[in-house]
Design a protein around this motif. Structure first.
Motif, PDB file in Angstrom:
ATOM      1  N   LYS A  83      37.765  27.704  42.309  1.00  0.00           N
ATOM      2  CA  LYS A  83      37.992  26.643  41.331  1.00  0.00           C
ATOM      3  C   LYS A  83      39.304  26.869  40.583  1.00  0.00           C
ATOM      4  CE  LYS A  83      34.323  23.840  41.318  1.00  0.00           C
ATOM      5  NZ  LYS A  83      34.406  22.362  41.343  1.00  0.00           N
ATOM      6  N   ALA A  84      39.565  28.131  40.198  1.00  0.00           N
ATOM      7  CA  ALA A  84      40.792  28.453  39.469  1.00  0.00           C
ATOM      8  C   ALA A  84      42.020  28.280  40.360  1.00  0.00           C
ATOM      9  CB  ALA A  84      40.717  29.872  38.916  1.00  0.00           C
ATOM     10  N   LEU A  85      41.928  28.700  41.616  1.00  0.00           N
ATOM     11  CA  LEU A  85      43.041  28.515  42.551  1.00  0.00           C
ATOM     12  C   LEU A  85      43.371  27.035  42.714  1.00  0.00           C
ATOM     13  CD1 LEU A  85      42.186  31.061  45.406  1.00  0.00           C
ATOM     14  CD2 LEU A  85      44.129  31.202  43.847  1.00  0.00           C
ATOM     15  N   ARG A  86      42.331  26.238  42.861  1.00  0.00           N
ATOM     16  CA  ARG A  86      42.547  24.801  43.052  1.00  0.00           C
ATOM     17  C   ARG A  86      43.164  24.180  41.803  1.00  0.00           C
ATOM     18  NH1 ARG A  86      37.891  23.972  44.740  1.00  0.00           N
ATOM     19  NH2 ARG A  86      38.346  24.212  46.945  1.00  0.00           N
ATOM     20  N   ALA A  87      42.705  24.611  40.625  1.00  0.00           N
ATOM     21  CA  ALA A  87      43.243  24.063  39.380  1.00  0.00           C
ATOM     22  C   ALA A  87      44.702  24.456  39.191  1.00  0.00           C
ATOM     23  CB  ALA A  87      42.408  24.552  38.194  1.00  0.00           C
ATOM     24  N   ALA A  88      45.082  25.649  39.704  1.00  0.00           N
ATOM     25  CA  ALA A  88      46.460  26.122  39.563  1.00  0.00           C
ATOM     26  C   ALA A  88      47.359  25.623  40.679  1.00  0.00           C
ATOM     27  CB  ALA A  88      46.485  27.650  39.529  1.00  0.00           C
ATOM     28  N   GLY A  89      46.780  24.951  41.673  1.00  0.00           N
ATOM     29  CA  GLY A  89      47.574  24.480  42.805  1.00  0.00           C
ATOM     30  C   GLY A  89      48.082  25.593  43.680  1.00  0.00           C
ATOM     31  N   LEU A  90      47.293  26.659  43.808  1.00  0.00           N
ATOM     32  CA  LEU A  90      47.702  27.832  44.583  1.00  0.00           C
ATOM     33  C   LEU A  90      47.001  27.846  45.935  1.00  0.00           C
ATOM     34  CD1 LEU A  90      47.581  30.542  41.751  1.00  0.00           C
ATOM     35  CD2 LEU A  90      49.604  29.412  42.698  1.00  0.00           C
ATOM     36  N   PRO A  91      47.552  28.598  46.901  1.00  0.00           N
ATOM     37  CA  PRO A  91      46.899  28.706  48.217  1.00  0.00           C
ATOM     38  C   PRO A  91      45.502  29.311  48.096  1.00  0.00           C
ATOM     39  CG  PRO A  91      48.941  29.997  48.137  1.00  0.00           C
ATOM     40  CD  PRO A  91      48.799  29.351  46.830  1.00  0.00           C
ATOM     41  N   MET A  92      44.613  28.951  48.999  1.00  0.00           N
ATOM     42  CA  MET A  92      43.221  29.373  48.946  1.00  0.00           C
ATOM     43  C   MET A  92      43.061  30.761  49.594  1.00  0.00           C
ATOM     44  SD  MET A  92      40.608  28.177  47.427  1.00  0.00           S
ATOM     45  CE  MET A  92      41.381  26.602  47.101  1.00  0.00           C
ATOM     46  N   VAL A  93      43.446  31.814  48.856  1.00  0.00           N
ATOM     47  CA  VAL A  93      43.280  33.190  49.329  1.00  0.00           C
ATOM     48  C   VAL A  93      41.936  33.712  48.834  1.00  0.00           C
ATOM     49  CG1 VAL A  93      45.760  33.628  49.345  1.00  0.00           C
ATOM     50  CG2 VAL A  93      44.441  34.135  47.286  1.00  0.00           C
ATOM     51  N   ASN A  94      41.416  34.787  49.467  1.00  0.00           N
ATOM     52  CA  ASN A  94      40.127  35.315  49.028  1.00  0.00           C
ATOM     53  C   ASN A  94      40.285  36.302  47.881  1.00  0.00           C
ATOM     54  OD1 ASN A  94      40.650  37.988  50.141  1.00  0.00           O
ATOM     55  ND2 ASN A  94      40.186  37.146  52.155  1.00  0.00           N
ATOM     56  N   VAL A  95      39.179  36.618  47.227  1.00  0.00           N
ATOM     57  CA  VAL A  95      39.198  37.476  46.044  1.00  0.00           C
ATOM     58  C   VAL A  95      39.741  38.863  46.386  1.00  0.00           C
ATOM     59  CG1 VAL A  95      37.803  38.512  44.214  1.00  0.00           C
ATOM     60  CG2 VAL A  95      37.247  36.234  45.053  1.00  0.00           C
ATOM     61  N   HIS A  96      39.332  39.389  47.537  1.00  0.00           N
ATOM     62  CA  HIS A  96      39.733  40.751  47.905  1.00  0.00           C
ATOM     63  C   HIS A  96      41.239  40.860  48.118  1.00  0.00           C
ATOM     64  CE1 HIS A  96      38.671  44.804  49.052  1.00  0.00           C
ATOM     65  NE2 HIS A  96      39.403  44.709  50.140  1.00  0.00           N
ATOM     66  N   SER A  97      41.905  39.728  48.316  1.00  0.00           N
ATOM     67  CA  SER A  97      43.362  39.773  48.506  1.00  0.00           C
ATOM     68  C   SER A  97      44.077  40.273  47.256  1.00  0.00           C
ATOM     69  CB  SER A  97      43.891  38.385  48.885  1.00  0.00           C
ATOM     70  OG  SER A  97      43.835  37.502  47.768  1.00  0.00           O
ATOM     71  N   ALA A  98      43.389  40.251  46.104  1.00  0.00           N
ATOM     72  CA  ALA A  98      44.006  40.770  44.877  1.00  0.00           C
ATOM     73  C   ALA A  98      44.318  42.252  45.016  1.00  0.00           C
ATOM     74  CB  ALA A  98      43.077  40.528  43.685  1.00  0.00           C
ATOM     75  N   ARG A  99      43.451  43.004  45.724  1.00  0.00           N
ATOM     76  CA  ARG A  99      43.728  44.429  45.968  1.00  0.00           C
ATOM     77  C   ARG A  99      44.951  44.580  46.877  1.00  0.00           C
ATOM     78  NH1 ARG A  99      40.991  49.066  45.485  1.00  0.00           N
ATOM     79  NH2 ARG A  99      40.961  49.681  47.678  1.00  0.00           N
ATOM     80  N   HIS A 100      45.085  43.700  47.839  1.00  0.00           N
ATOM     81  CA  HIS A 100      46.268  43.708  48.698  1.00  0.00           C
ATOM     82  C   HIS A 100      47.523  43.418  47.865  1.00  0.00           C
ATOM     83  CE1 HIS A 100      44.272  43.578  52.795  1.00  0.00           C
ATOM     84  NE2 HIS A 100      43.249  43.400  51.979  1.00  0.00           N
TER      85      HIS A 100
END
Length: 419
Positions: A335-352
């Protein structure tokens, strides 16, 4: 002189105990896998009862391959015994996954006797399962089967594991997409505008703050999902004046309800709620101290004090005051990604993203592995993704200008002509 010689392996004895019970005992050959002495024993009120129990145990050991018999055990029977032993050496979730893989293989080749198993049986199993499984899942089935048959080889039940003669299923690595260096800030700013449905009595502002803090910890500290869910105030510490988090407990695992799940004695697990348990870090390297920014430290403590969270209570809970679940986080993340207009990456990608930013800042390898909680730099490198801008900057510093203006400079002398 007392005869101290031990009874030869395979010899049996019948004992009439002082309490009137009968014991039938038989020494076995040493376990070829561990070298330990083995014994089979049965006890009964009568000699016939003891004999009946003894023979039943012998038959069960022959069925599962613990004792040599006239025929080799069926693969499904050996798998049953292997899984029971495997259960006590791994966490319940690991066991459930592995058991599911093994049982799927047994549906295809479980009817084959262990000594009759060939590489072609293994290939047949993989062909059948490939019709309904993704390549990565299929490979995990192969790995599970190989683990079991490696043990059968070690126990000298088969001369060689037939999986060694089969090429593992091919898996093409999938690319992990991460946000650019400045995009996490946009994600955090969009949390209050994500339009998520409100559930439970918790105020909306508190839930917005919780998701923003959880997401920020994912990027700023590189913490795993469960490590963030399990955060408690006692883990927030200062070392050498530096604020940080002592990652000393692992994610909340879905082991099952107390009494319905068997927790190995070596596993430290504390029941939290329903099927959820709090456990130790997944590896020794996963226990670490991760520094965090001062502003994040202050906001975490402000939340703890405002909500009255105790030292051994969860900092983050859902709207019903229960532990956070990964499915709920994924919902709010998207929901936050969509509101920010960002690509739909997964949560675990934050560690990457964290590992990539650390590499971009030229952080030493040992520091990067420590922050990420990995046992080796090899794993950390798998989490590291170089963007074009950072590669261009590094290459620019490394390679001199091969065709610049300096090579085109021509020395000239100005000559004034006479009028």
């Amino acid at each position: 002189m007392t005869d101290t010689r031990r009874r030869t392996p395979g010899a049996g004895s019948v004992i009439h105990a002082k309490d009137g019970t009968w014991i039938i005992r038989r020494e076995l050959e040493r376990d070829p896998a561990t070298g330990r002495r083995r014994r089979i024993q049965a006890k009964g009120r009568t000699k016939a009862e003891a004999r009946e129990r003894f023979e039943a145990r012998v038959a069960e050991m022959e069925r599962t391959g613990l004792l040599p018999g006239t025929k080799s055990p069926y693969l499904k029977d050996y798998a049953e015994r292997w899984l029971e032993e495997y259960r006590m050496n791994v966490k319940p979730t690991t066991y459930r996954t592995r058991a599911g893989r093994i049982k799927a293989c047994m549906e295809v080749i479980g009817h084959v006797r262990l000594t009759d198993l060939t590489a072609e049986h293994v290939r047949l199993c993989m062909r059948v399962l490939s019709k309904r499984l993704a390549p990565s899942t299929l490979k995990d089935h192969f790995v599970s089967l190989k683990m079991m048959l490696d043990q059968a080889e070690l126990e000298e039940l088969i001369p060689v594991d037939p999986c060694r003669r089969v090429r593992p299923p091919r898996v093409e690595p999938t690319e992990t997409h991460i946000l650019s260096p400045d995009e996490p800030r946009k994600l955090l700013e969009a949390v209050p505008n994500r339009g998520a449905k409100r559930r439970g009595p918790a105020p909306t502002a508190d839930m917005d703050e919780m998701w923003a803090l959880l997401f920020e910890l994912a990027f700023a500290a590189g913490m795993r999902e469960g490590e963030r869910y399990a955060l408690m105030p006692f883990q927030l510490k200062r070392r050498d004046g530096v604020p940080g988090i002592d990652v000393c407990q692992q994610q909340i695992q879905q082991y099952g309800r107390p009494g319905e799940v068997e927790i190995p004695g070596w596993l430290k697990a504390e029941h939290l709620y329903g099927v959820l348990w709090l456990t130790t870090p997944k590896t020794r390297a996963a226990r670490r101290f991760v520094p965090i920014p001062e502003s994040l430290w202050e906001r975490l403590w402000a939340r703890i004090k405002r909500l009255g969270v105790g030292p051994r209570e969860l900092v983050f809970t859902n709207s019903r005051s229960n532990p956070v679940r990964s499915s709920t986080e994924r919902y709010n993340w998207r929901k936050a990604l969509r509101a920010a207009g960002l690509p739909m990456v997964n949560v675990h990608s934050a560690r990457h993203w964290t590992a990539s930013m650390a590499a971009r800042a030229n952080m030493p390898d040992d520091a990067r592995t420590t922050i990420m909680g990995h046992a080796s730099i090899t794993m950390t490198n798998r989490y590291t993704h170089r963007d074009a801008a950072s590669l261009a900057a590094l290459l620019c510093r490394a390679i001199p200008d091969l065709h610049g203006d300096a090579g085109d400079v021509i020395d000239a002398e100005v000559v004034e002509e006479a009028a």
